[in-house]
Enzyme design. Structure first.
Site, PDB file in Angstrom:
ATOM      1  N   TYR A  13       0.838  -1.209   0.000  1.00 39.82           N
ATOM      2  CA  TYR A  13       0.000   0.000   0.000  1.00 39.82           C
ATOM      3  C   TYR A  13       0.871   1.257   0.000  1.00 39.82           C
ATOM      4  O   TYR A  13       0.678   2.170  -0.814  1.00 39.82           O
ATOM      5  CB  TYR A  13      -0.922  -0.006   1.232  1.00 39.82           C
ATOM      6  CG  TYR A  13      -1.660   1.296   1.442  1.00 39.82           C
ATOM      7  CD1 TYR A  13      -2.654   1.709   0.562  1.00 39.82           C
ATOM      8  CD2 TYR A  13      -1.350   2.122   2.527  1.00 39.82           C
ATOM      9  CE1 TYR A  13      -3.327   2.918   0.754  1.00 39.82           C
ATOM     10  CE2 TYR A  13      -2.025   3.321   2.727  1.00 39.82           C
ATOM     11  CZ  TYR A  13      -3.008   3.711   1.834  1.00 39.82           C
ATOM     12  OH  TYR A  13      -3.669   4.910   2.028  1.00 39.82           O
TER      13      TYR A  13
HETATM   14  P1  NAD Z   1     -12.642   4.710   1.301  1.00 35.25           P
HETATM   15  O1  NAD Z   1     -12.354   3.286   0.979  1.00 35.25           O
HETATM   16  O2  NAD Z   1     -13.768   5.017   2.220  1.00 35.25           O
HETATM   17  O3  NAD Z   1     -12.846   5.548  -0.039  1.00 35.25           O
HETATM   18  C1  NAD Z   1     -12.260   5.182  -1.263  1.00 35.25           C
HETATM   19  C2  NAD Z   1     -13.347   5.107  -2.313  1.00 35.25           C
HETATM   20  O4  NAD Z   1     -12.734   4.786  -3.555  1.00 35.25           O
HETATM   21  C3  NAD Z   1     -14.385   4.018  -2.042  1.00 35.25           C
HETATM   22  O5  NAD Z   1     -15.690   4.568  -2.033  1.00 35.25           O
HETATM   23  C4  NAD Z   1     -14.200   3.034  -3.198  1.00 35.25           C
HETATM   24  O6  NAD Z   1     -15.411   2.442  -3.621  1.00 35.25           O
HETATM   25  C5  NAD Z   1     -13.567   3.905  -4.262  1.00 35.25           C
HETATM   26  N1  NAD Z   1     -12.747   3.146  -5.202  1.00 35.25           N
HETATM   27  C6  NAD Z   1     -11.793   2.228  -4.902  1.00 35.25           C
HETATM   28  N2  NAD Z   1     -11.281   1.711  -6.039  1.00 35.25           N
HETATM   29  C7  NAD Z   1     -11.906   2.333  -7.061  1.00 35.25           C
HETATM   30  C8  NAD Z   1     -11.797   2.228  -8.475  1.00 35.25           C
HETATM   31  N3  NAD Z   1     -10.959   1.352  -9.042  1.00 35.25           N
HETATM   32  N4  NAD Z   1     -12.577   3.016  -9.241  1.00 35.25           N
HETATM   33  C9  NAD Z   1     -13.464   3.895  -8.669  1.00 35.25           C
HETATM   34  N5  NAD Z   1     -13.600   4.022  -7.332  1.00 35.25           N
HETATM   35  C10 NAD Z   1     -12.833   3.251  -6.548  1.00 35.25           C
HETATM   36  O7  NAD Z   1     -11.267   5.305   1.886  1.00 35.25           O
HETATM   37  P2  NAD Z   1     -10.939   6.690   2.590  1.00 35.25           P
HETATM   38  O8  NAD Z   1     -10.525   6.373   3.976  1.00 35.25           O
HETATM   39  O9  NAD Z   1     -11.995   7.674   2.332  1.00 35.25           O
HETATM   40  O10 NAD Z   1      -9.620   7.098   1.795  1.00 35.25           O
HETATM   41  C11 NAD Z   1      -9.663   7.962   0.669  1.00 35.25           C
HETATM   42  C12 NAD Z   1      -8.246   8.128   0.120  1.00 35.25           C
HETATM   43  O11 NAD Z   1      -7.390   8.673   1.130  1.00 35.25           O
HETATM   44  C13 NAD Z   1      -7.603   6.825  -0.340  1.00 35.25           C
HETATM   45  O12 NAD Z   1      -6.822   7.106  -1.475  1.00 35.25           O
HETATM   46  C14 NAD Z   1      -6.702   6.456   0.822  1.00 35.25           C
HETATM   47  O13 NAD Z   1      -5.614   5.672   0.398  1.00 35.25           O
HETATM   48  C15 NAD Z   1      -6.265   7.832   1.281  1.00 35.25           C
HETATM   49  N6  NAD Z   1      -5.853   7.853   2.686  1.00 35.25           N
HETATM   50  C16 NAD Z   1      -6.776   7.637   3.659  1.00 35.25           C
HETATM   51  C17 NAD Z   1      -6.390   7.659   4.988  1.00 35.25           C
HETATM   52  C18 NAD Z   1      -7.362   7.445   6.104  1.00 35.25           C
HETATM   53  O14 NAD Z   1      -6.931   7.461   7.259  1.00 35.25           O
HETATM   54  N7  NAD Z   1      -8.645   7.254   5.845  1.00 35.25           N
HETATM   55  C19 NAD Z   1      -5.049   7.897   5.315  1.00 35.25           C
HETATM   56  C20 NAD Z   1      -4.131   8.106   4.293  1.00 35.25           C
HETATM   57  C21 NAD Z   1      -4.550   8.093   2.978  1.00 35.25           C
END
Ligand code: NAD
Length: 318
Positions: free
Chosen positions: A154
């Site tokens: 990741y």
């Molecule tokens: P989440 O899983 O709730 O949201 C991600 C969304 O992306 C989901 O709704 C999923 O259906 C969609 N998705 C995944 N693959 C896809 C694809 N191939 N095509 C279209 N849609 C797709 O996650 P989150 O916690 O809201 O995280 C959002 C972003 O922030 C991500 O990139 C994650 O890596 C990054 N991030 C999150 C955190 C955290 O603490 N939540 C920390 C660091 C980075």
């Protein structure tokens, strides 16, 4: 007039909060999300439900890796900005499915950058992660620190995404910004993340499996603070920047569990288990750069944020 912003992954946790903020200030929002089953897609449907009647909101169900869909969407929409949040998230599951993580997070990001190159939004923001710092001995973590030793698939995909953004900024003058989010929490947090998962377990009166001795530390960032940073970066539209968005304080896992239990009014039961491969011992954001560039200043301390999270949790239908 407001701007037209594409939010990829806009049905997810962070994306749905961002959507609310952007619509609230008069922007137009298009969401591209594939509603995959990494966690129950019904949660994602619930996240977007409040927006469906808003004429400034458009939902496109599809995959960021779909070349034709993505290219046509950019061509037809003329986005002013893109906030790319769609990804396979989470460290531990990336060890089980490294190919899927690479494909979604790297090829997917590249597809979007290609469409952005062709159809030119003013700014492309990439949702990166504190995990790129790996086992960084120096705290707090600064954007100037080396990030050459990610310790999970990741984290590697997130670092790769940053490098791809730099390519497109350098080669094609596409303005890009990579925001390194530090463990984000708040209402609608992903259910497998620690705060949400522990709350579920505590509420059921079950035993919390604590990996390591509880001494590992995380910089937890309340969702509203993250959204402040994302929106300010959208508005600044820098040529290329990498910015930490964190809470700028660090909390031991054992304290987190105790404070959550306090909020819920229960005594935590804990089973200590070995460290998980891929997990880093500490995250801790130095946010000096984000403060200087976009006025970022996290406002919600962890105990207040946990209180708000538990209030939201209690309001959820069983
Ligand atoms: P989440 O899983 O709730 O949201 C991600 C969304 O992306 C989901 O709704 C999923 O259906 C969609 N998705 C995944 N693959 C896809 C694809 N191939 N095509 C279209 N849609 C797709 O996650 P989150 O916690 O809201 O995280 C959002 C972003 O922030 C991500 O990139 C994650 O890596 C990054 N991030 C999150 C955190 C955290 O603490 N939540 C920390 C660091 C980075």
């Amino acid at each position: 007039m407001g701007k037209h912003i594409l939010v990829t992954g806009g049905a997810g946790f962070i994306g749905s909060h961002l959507t609310r903020r952007l619509l609230g200030r008069g922007d137009q929002v298009t969401v591209l999300d594939d509603f995959n089953d990494f966690y129950d897609p019904a949660r994602k449907r619930a996240n977007i439900e409040p927006f469906l009647d808003n004429s400034a909101y458009k939902l496109v169900e599809g995959d960021i890796r779909d070349e034709t869909l993505v290219d046509e969407l950019f061509r037809d929409s003329g986005f002013d900005g893109v906030v790319h949040l769609a990804a396979r998230a989470g460290v531990r599951p990336s060890l089980q499915e490294p190919i899927l993580y690479e494909d979604t997070n790297c090829i997917g990001t590249l597809r979007l950058l290609e469409a952005a190159r062709a159809h030119g939004p003013e700014i492309f923001i990439f949702g990166s992660s504190s995990s790129v710092y790996g086992i960084n001995k120096k705290v707090p973590f600064s954007e100037a620190d080396e990030v050459n030793q990610p310790i999970s698939p990741y984290a590697t995909t997130k670092r790769a995404g940053e490098l791809l953004c730099y390519n497109y900024s350098h080669l094609y003058g596409l303005r890009t910004a990579c925001l390194r989010f530090f463990t984000v929490y708040g209402p609608a947090q992903r259910p497998e993340m620690a705060i949400h998962k522990f709350t579920d377990i505590l509420a059921r009166g079950e035993t919390i499996p604590l990996f390591g001795d509880g001494g590992s530390r995380r910089d937890y960032t309340y969702i509203d603070d993250i959204i402040d940073g994302v929106v300010a970066t959208l508005d600044l539209a820098p040529d290329f920047e990498i910015l930490n968005l964190g809470g700028a304080e660090t909390t031991a896992l054992s304290d987190l569990v105790q404070w959550l239990a306090d909020e819920l009014g229960v005594e935590p039961k804990i089973e200590v288990l070995p460290d998980q491969p891929g997990d880093v011992p500490i995250t801790y954001a130095d946010v000096t750069k984000a403060k200087a560039l976009v006025g970022y200043s996290p406002k919600v301390p962890i105990r207040e944020g946990l209180k708000r999270f538990v209030e939201w949790y209690r309001d959820q239908p069983a």
